[in-house]
Design an enzyme around this catalytic site. Structure first.
Site, short mmCIF file in Angstrom:
data_model
loop_
_atom_site.label_atom_id
_atom_site.label_comp_id
_atom_site.label_asym_id
_atom_site.label_seq_id
_atom_site.Cartn_x
_atom_site.Cartn_y
_atom_site.Cartn_z
N ALA A 88 -8.02 1.57 2.84
CA ALA A 88 -7.28 2.32 1.81
C ALA A 88 -6.15 1.44 1.32
O ALA A 88 -5.47 0.79 2.12
CB ALA A 88 -6.74 3.63 2.38
N ALA A 117 -2.77 1.40 -1.38
CA ALA A 117 -1.87 2.16 -2.26
C ALA A 117 -0.85 1.22 -2.88
O ALA A 117 -0.96 -0.01 -2.76
CB ALA A 117 -1.20 3.29 -1.47
N ASP A 164 4.42 15.96 0.83
CA ASP A 164 3.32 15.40 0.03
C ASP A 164 1.99 15.86 0.62
O ASP A 164 1.09 15.07 0.90
CB ASP A 164 3.41 13.87 0.03
CG ASP A 164 2.66 13.24 -1.13
OD1 ASP A 164 2.36 13.94 -2.11
OD2 ASP A 164 2.36 12.04 -1.06
#
Length: 509
Positions: free
Chosen positions: A133, A135, A290
């Site tokens: 992943a 970001a 979040d």
């Protein structure tokens, strides 16, 4: 706010906003005055050809910010938590901003880990995967501990990300200063405050020790919460630019087909995620801010797993009580009490009319309660509530705005799991339990006990503190008023000290 890069960066920013069609969207969201609109277009239109094209499939604002790079993506994410600044419509667009960038190489990540942790990678991990992943600020790798064979997740900051962010934040400050200088009327937009808020968030996320601490505190608060789990931090392999957590497998909370196939009860998951959020916000005053589907998974045993602790919300105990009383008042449709709570907390100026305010609150609550249960939204209620309180002179409270924004996200997650969920029925027991434990005679006694403990700690200094306060007040009164007030204030202070002393005696003796 130095260097020509600020001007160059702002020109390219304006050019990108113009080229992607985002310029007017942003200016309208900020309700920018004419002077700022002219300045923005002057910086953007002539250089439009220099702007980044971005992805035409995205909405204009998210297209522009994504094209401009990591700092702008993160800026958009932070602004999505401030609908009080950018408006609800743009905040909603920014909330779904894709935070996905091309990963940096595995070799670079391994070098960063070795440099930060001060050991050869082979001594720490027997296996280290390609990035799974990526970001705007960091990326994640799956690894295996060399010592135990345990699977872990290793989060690594992008190389040079601190310098890149510093340059862009520098340009943001420069832009805010321009707004202050050339458009004094735009100061109501609070440009410097917005950039300072962003700067604070980013500084926290660029130090993974702070995120590790947030994860640790959050885990300590929630360790006894049934059906909820956080992967523990591996502190020996965590530092400023590297964070290592135990590996946690699960099904993404947004993958309904996979959840159904695994036999999970989606209605139970929907209720649990909402209850957990309210419990963390009210009981602990520390909540995950979040909580979208990308940061939540469901383990094989049905536990909800939360990830990514870069944005956490904090509410002090007094504000939690006020918030709970407001929610409880709305649940009982006692609008007069909701109005009184706002006045008692000082949220609404005392020169306003409490009955008129209560009627305005009724206009907010009744239409929502008249809806079908599947359409009732606590997030929408809070949004309408802030609109009304603003009309009655309530100043913006950032912590409540973040809470309201997170409430909207959590409701969205819950609704995606069970669109027939009744928000009020799920919320009511959590709010009622908090009210019982935090408001009433037992809570008052607990508060008096805390007050007495504070006074006891300051006991040896109390006489000197009282004497200094009396001398300072007497001097001030001699200069400003007659002796009548001078006599009354020491008497009042003496009475307060007497009451405090009585509390100490009652508590300890």
């Amino acid at each position: 706010m130095r260097g020509p890069h600020n001007i160059i960066r702002l020109i390219r920013t304006g050019a990108t906003l113009e080229r992607t069609g985002a310029m007017n969207v942003v200016l309208d969201a900020f309700e920018a005055p004419r002077a700022i609109r002219i300045l923005a277009h002057v910086l953007g239109k002539p250089f439009q050809w220099l702007g980044y094209k971005g992805d035409p499939q995205m909405p204009p604002a998210t297209r522009a910010l994504t094209a401009l790079g990591p700092a702008y993506i993160k800026f958009g994410q932070v602004l999505s938590t401030r609908p009080d600044v950018v408006g609800n419509e743009l905040a909603e667009q920014l909330r779904v901003l894709q935070d996905k960038l091309p990963p940096f190489s595995k070799a670079e990540a391994m070098a960063e880990v070795e440099k930060e942790l001060g050991q050869p990678l082979s001594e720490m991990f027997s296996d280290f995967s390609e990035p799974i992943a990526a970001a705007s600020i960091a990326q994640v790798h799956k690894a295996k501990l060399a010592s135990t064979g345990e699977d872990v997740a290793v989060k690594v900051l992008r190389p040079g990300i601190e310098r890149a962010f510093r340059k862009d934040v520098d340009a943001f400050y420069f832009a805010a200063r321009i707004v202050d200088l050339f458009a004094p009327g735009a100061r109501r937009l609070r440009p410097m405050e917005v950039i300072e808020h962003f700067d604070g968030v980013v500084r926290g996320e660029l130090d993974l020790r702070l995120e590790s601490a947030a994860a640790s505190e959050y885990a300590a608060n929630t360790k006894d919460d049934s059906g909820f789990w956080l992967p523990p931090v591996v502190w020996s392999l965590s530092a400023r630019r590297v964070m290592t957590l135990s590996w946690a497998d699960g099904i993404p909370l947004g993958d309904n087909d996979a959840l159904d196939a695994a036999g999970h009860n989606r209605s139970d998951l929907a209720e649990r995620v909402l209850r957990l959020f309210l419990l963390h916000a009210l009981r602990d005053g520390y909540f995950h801010a979040d909580m979208h589907q990308g940061n939540l998974k469901v383990a094989a045993n049905g536990d909800i797993i939360a990830y990514d602790y870069g944005i956490m919300g904090h509410i002090d105990e007094y504000t939690r009580r006020v918030y709970a009383e407001i929610l409880f008042g709305f649940i009982r449709r006692d609008y007069k009490r909701v109005a009184e709570v706002h006045f008692e907390a000082g949220y609404v100026p005392a020169n306003q009319d409490v009955d008129e305010f209560a009627r305005a609150l009724r206009a907010v609550g009744e239409p929502i309660f008249g809806m079908d249960a599947t359409h009732i939204s606590m997030g929408r209620l809070l949004s309408y509530l802030f609109e009304v309180t603003e009309r009655f002179g309530m100043e913006t409270r950032t912590e409540l705005i973040l809470l309201q924004r997170t409430m909207v996200v959590v409701e969205g997650v819950a609704r995606s799991l069970d669109d027939h969920m009744n928000i009020w029925e799920v919320a009511r027991p959590v709010v009622e339990d908090y009210i019982k434990s935090s408001i009433g005679p037992r809570a008052a006694l607990r508060d008096f006990g805390k007050t007495a403990m504070v006074l006891a700690r300051f006991g040896p200094r109390l006489p000197a503190l009282v004497e200094n306060a009396l001398i300072a007040q007497t001097t001030k009164d001699d200069q400003q008023t007659s002796g009548k007030t001078t006599l009354l204030l020491p008497a009042a202070l003496g009475a307060a000290v007497g009451i405090a002393a009585t509390l100490v005696v009652m508590t300890f003796g």
